[in-house]
Design a protein around this motif. Structure first.
Motif, PDB file in Angstrom:
ATOM      1  N   GLU A  67     -21.054  13.649  11.553  1.00  0.00           N
ATOM      2  CA  GLU A  67     -21.303  12.971  10.280  1.00  0.00           C
ATOM      3  C   GLU A  67     -20.828  11.524  10.354  1.00  0.00           C
ATOM      4  OE1 GLU A  67     -22.878  14.346   7.807  1.00  0.00           O
ATOM      5  OE2 GLU A  67     -22.975  16.367   8.663  1.00  0.00           O
ATOM      6  N   PRO A  68     -21.472  10.622   9.598  1.00  0.00           N
ATOM      7  CA  PRO A  68     -21.079   9.209   9.612  1.00  0.00           C
ATOM      8  C   PRO A  68     -19.606   8.986   9.272  1.00  0.00           C
ATOM      9  CG  PRO A  68     -23.209   9.448   8.548  1.00  0.00           C
ATOM     10  CD  PRO A  68     -22.691  10.839   8.790  1.00  0.00           C
ATOM     11  N   TRP A  69     -19.063   9.743   8.306  1.00  0.00           N
ATOM     12  CA  TRP A  69     -17.661   9.558   7.930  1.00  0.00           C
ATOM     13  C   TRP A  69     -16.726   9.937   9.073  1.00  0.00           C
ATOM     14  CZ3 TRP A  69     -14.477  13.858   7.785  1.00  0.00           C
ATOM     15  CH2 TRP A  69     -15.106  15.111   7.704  1.00  0.00           C
ATOM     16  N   GLN A  70     -17.128  10.910   9.900  1.00  0.00           N
ATOM     17  CA  GLN A  70     -16.328  11.271  11.063  1.00  0.00           C
ATOM     18  C   GLN A  70     -16.392  10.175  12.127  1.00  0.00           C
ATOM     19  OE1 GLN A  70     -18.502  14.945  11.726  1.00  0.00           O
ATOM     20  NE2 GLN A  70     -16.697  16.171  11.184  1.00  0.00           N
ATOM     21  N   GLN A  75     -13.840   5.733  15.068  1.00  0.00           N
ATOM     22  CA  GLN A  75     -13.935   4.310  15.414  1.00  0.00           C
ATOM     23  C   GLN A  75     -12.669   3.560  15.006  1.00  0.00           C
ATOM     24  OE1 GLN A  75     -17.320   2.269  13.729  1.00  0.00           O
ATOM     25  NE2 GLN A  75     -16.388   0.272  14.035  1.00  0.00           N
ATOM     26  N   LYS A  76     -12.198   3.813  13.784  1.00  0.00           N
ATOM     27  CA  LYS A  76     -11.005   3.132  13.289  1.00  0.00           C
ATOM     28  C   LYS A  76      -9.765   3.521  14.090  1.00  0.00           C
ATOM     29  CE  LYS A  76     -12.267   0.369  10.031  1.00  0.00           C
ATOM     30  NZ  LYS A  76     -11.981  -1.087  10.123  1.00  0.00           N
ATOM     31  N   ALA A  77      -9.667   4.802  14.442  1.00  0.00           N
ATOM     32  CA  ALA A  77      -8.523   5.271  15.227  1.00  0.00           C
ATOM     33  C   ALA A  77      -8.502   4.620  16.608  1.00  0.00           C
ATOM     34  CB  ALA A  77      -8.563   6.791  15.347  1.00  0.00           C
ATOM     35  N   GLN A  78      -9.650   4.518  17.227  1.00  0.00           N
ATOM     36  CA  GLN A  78      -9.726   3.888  18.543  1.00  0.00           C
ATOM     37  C   GLN A  78      -9.445   2.391  18.452  1.00  0.00           C
ATOM     38  OE1 GLN A  78     -13.678   5.421  19.622  1.00  0.00           O
ATOM     39  NE2 GLN A  78     -12.732   6.653  21.216  1.00  0.00           N
ATOM     40  N   GLU A  79      -9.924   1.757  17.398  1.00  0.00           N
ATOM     41  CA  GLU A  79      -9.630   0.345  17.188  1.00  0.00           C
ATOM     42  C   GLU A  79      -8.124   0.130  17.028  1.00  0.00           C
ATOM     43  OE1 GLU A  79     -11.799  -1.137  13.853  1.00  0.00           O
ATOM     44  OE2 GLU A  79     -13.767  -0.878  14.797  1.00  0.00           O
ATOM     45  N   GLY A  98      -9.931  16.891   9.627  1.00  0.00           N
ATOM     46  CA  GLY A  98      -9.619  16.370  10.962  1.00  0.00           C
ATOM     47  C   GLY A  98      -8.534  15.306  10.978  1.00  0.00           C
ATOM     48  N   LYS A  99      -7.744  15.208   9.916  1.00  0.00           N
ATOM     49  CA  LYS A  99      -6.706  14.177   9.850  1.00  0.00           C
ATOM     50  C   LYS A  99      -5.667  14.355  10.965  1.00  0.00           C
ATOM     51  CE  LYS A  99      -5.372  14.969   5.607  1.00  0.00           C
ATOM     52  NZ  LYS A  99      -6.214  16.133   5.269  1.00  0.00           N
ATOM     53  N   THR A 100      -5.173  15.584  11.102  1.00  0.00           N
ATOM     54  CA  THR A 100      -4.167  15.842  12.138  1.00  0.00           C
ATOM     55  C   THR A 100      -4.763  15.663  13.526  1.00  0.00           C
ATOM     56  OG1 THR A 100      -2.947  17.365  10.704  1.00  0.00           O
ATOM     57  CG2 THR A 100      -2.569  17.557  13.073  1.00  0.00           C
ATOM     58  N   HIS A 101      -6.004  16.077  13.694  1.00  0.00           N
ATOM     59  CA  HIS A 101      -6.671  15.925  14.998  1.00  0.00           C
ATOM     60  C   HIS A 101      -6.735  14.447  15.396  1.00  0.00           C
ATOM     61  CE1 HIS A 101     -10.058  17.365  17.869  1.00  0.00           C
ATOM     62  NE2 HIS A 101      -9.599  16.184  18.276  1.00  0.00           N
TER      63      HIS A 101
END
Length: 239
Positions: A67-70, A75-79, A98-101
């Motif tokens: 999904e786009p939100w995922q 993307q933000k986490a990798q940034e 998926g917050k903890t993931h």
């Protein structure tokens, strides 16, 4: 995962023998560190974080992005892992999205970059700290200082309970403020969004939430996942 690798280069000794020529022209055999030692060090550090085997399983590669939100979350986490300006990543909202993931994936990536990381579940650590403060003041301050000054801290389920005591808020402020003042990296997941929607962290305490907002660069690394049971992937086969 055991801290044991089957390395054929060094036969699991961590070192290999190498022939070199000295400045005197003579040949010498020396022991040099094997490349597998870097992975051994990573495994040892990963096992000490407090996340168990999930540290090896919850990675960016295994995070679902159908999904786009995922895709935005990943993307933000990798940034966040690839920059050094903003020192906090906050993700709040929907249970099971998926917050903890994603936060574990961040910790995994930072471990591989050589950072010293520590994980706590908020409800567990706040109970332990308050009990320790009653039983042993010196140990209390030692445990609190670890949370204040560890290089990277991941707090899971921050302020999960619907109500927080004055002591809860005071301890949380001490931790967040120390990390704010010392520009230390902090990862936070919570069922509360920071300042959007209902039951926000802002409603709980303005001083804590405003510091988090600043450290995340405002909206840059502050993610709010709106409540939607269809985003709870623990129930994806039931909905």
């Amino acid at each position: 995962m055991e801290n044991k690798l089957n390395c054929k280069n060094c036969n699991n000794t961590g070192y290999i023998l190498k022939q070199i020529t000295g400045t005197d022209g003579n040949h010498y055999t020396v022991a040099v560190e094997c490349e597998c030692n870097a992975k051994r060090k990573y495994i040892t550090q990963a096992q000490s974080v407090g996340l168990g085997d999930s540290i090896f399983n919850k990675t960016f590669e295994t995070f679902e992005t159908t999904e786009p939100w995922q895709q935005t979350i990943k993307q933000k986490a990798q940034e966040f892992c690839n920059q050094n300006k903003q020192k906090m990543f906050y993700i709040g909202g929907q249970i099971g999205c998926g917050k903890t993931h994603i936060c574990t994936a961040i910790i995994n990536a930072l471990l591989k970059l050589g950072y010293n990381c520590h994980y706590v579940i908020w409800s567990n650590i706040i109970t332990r700290l308050k009990q320790t403060a009653y039983d042993d003041k010196q140990l209390y301050y030692e445990q609190l200082d670890q949370l204040k000054f560890v290089e990277v801290l991941y707090i899971d389920d921050f302020f999960k309970n619907p109500t927080a005591s004055k002591a809860d808020i005071d301890i949380a402020f001490q931790i967040i403020n120390a990390r704010y003042l010392n520009n230390l990296t902090t990862i936070i997941s919570s069922e509360r969004s920071l300042c959007k929607g209902t039951n926000t962290l802002l409603e709980q305490d303005e001083a804590i939430s405003s510091r988090i907002y600043e450290l995340t660069g405002g909206g840059e690394f502050n993610l709010s996942i709106l409540k939607d049971k269809n985003k709870n992937y623990r129930f994806k086969n039931l909905i």
